[in-house]
Design a protein around this motif. Structure first.
Motif, PDB file in Angstrom:
ATOM      1  N   LYS A 175     -32.893  13.480  54.851  1.00 55.63           N
ATOM      2  CA  LYS A 175     -32.718  13.029  56.229  1.00 55.63           C
ATOM      3  C   LYS A 175     -31.401  13.493  56.841  1.00 55.63           C
ATOM      4  O   LYS A 175     -31.233  13.477  58.040  1.00 55.63           O
ATOM      5  N   ASP A 176     -30.460  13.911  55.995  1.00 54.50           N
ATOM      6  CA  ASP A 176     -29.172  14.329  56.539  1.00 54.50           C
ATOM      7  C   ASP A 176     -28.608  15.502  55.743  1.00 54.50           C
ATOM      8  O   ASP A 176     -29.136  15.884  54.693  1.00 54.50           O
ATOM      9  N   ASP A 177     -27.522  16.031  56.247  1.00 52.64           N
ATOM     10  CA  ASP A 177     -26.886  17.208  55.655  1.00 52.64           C
ATOM     11  C   ASP A 177     -26.467  16.973  54.207  1.00 52.64           C
ATOM     12  O   ASP A 177     -26.634  17.841  53.354  1.00 52.64           O
ATOM     13  N   ALA A 178     -25.929  15.824  53.913  1.00 55.17           N
ATOM     14  CA  ALA A 178     -25.476  15.524  52.542  1.00 55.17           C
ATOM     15  C   ALA A 178     -26.644  15.571  51.561  1.00 55.17           C
ATOM     16  O   ALA A 178     -26.494  16.075  50.439  1.00 55.17           O
ATOM     17  N   GLN A 179     -27.802  15.079  51.969  1.00 55.35           N
ATOM     18  CA  GLN A 179     -28.978  15.107  51.093  1.00 55.35           C
ATOM     19  C   GLN A 179     -29.476  16.541  50.882  1.00 55.35           C
ATOM     20  O   GLN A 179     -29.900  16.892  49.783  1.00 55.35           O
ATOM     21  N   TRP A 180     -29.411  17.371  51.931  1.00 56.76           N
ATOM     22  CA  TRP A 180     -29.788  18.778  51.771  1.00 56.76           C
ATOM     23  C   TRP A 180     -28.837  19.471  50.796  1.00 56.76           C
ATOM     24  O   TRP A 180     -29.252  20.256  49.947  1.00 56.76           O
TER      25      TRP A 180
END
Length: 133
Positions: free
Chosen positions: A7-12
């Motif tokens: 859902k967000d950049d950190a997870q990617w």
């Protein structure tokens, strides 16, 4: 695919390697003739490195001489989406995964029959699932 997408950049960043992140999420590219699949002949399907969606089949892969894996059509036309890319002083057609939006590469109108298209794809945006395994 039932896998939930980040859902967000950190997870990617957690899901992808730094090089995959640069290509898939920041629209980067790998140098020609360096990717894992540019010259690979293994039969199988190529999945999106970001979400696992089947994007291309080795039956449509060919040696374009470009230094990147090249395909004359996606496994399912609905699996990929395109948009105009005017970066780097050129007008090109960017290809991305329709499911997660990961940048894959570009498509050009100079491919072989029957489609006349060349999907020029970064190895880093793909994972190969060999047939029969």
């Amino acid at each position: 695919m039932t896998d939930e997408l980040p859902k967000d950049d950190a997870q990617w960043r957690q899901r992808l390697s730094p090089d995959q992140y640069r290509v898939c999420r920041q629209k980067g590219t790998e140098p020609a003739f360096t990717g894992a699949y540019w010259n690979d002949k293994t039969p199988g399907v190529y999945r999106c490195a970001g979400c696992g969606e089947v994007l291309f089949d080795s039956a449509t892969k060919y040696d374009s001489g470009s230094g990147w894996p090249s395909f004359w059509q996606p496994a399912d036309p609905a699996a990929v989406a395109t948009e105009t890319d005017i970066s780097h002083g050129m007008r090109r057609v960017e290809v991305h995964c329709a499911r997660c939006g990961s940048h894959l590469g570009h498509v050009f109108p100079d491919g072989p029959r029957p489609t006349g298209e060349r999907y020029c794809i970064n190895s880093l945006s793909l994972t190969l699932e060999p047939r029969g395994e």
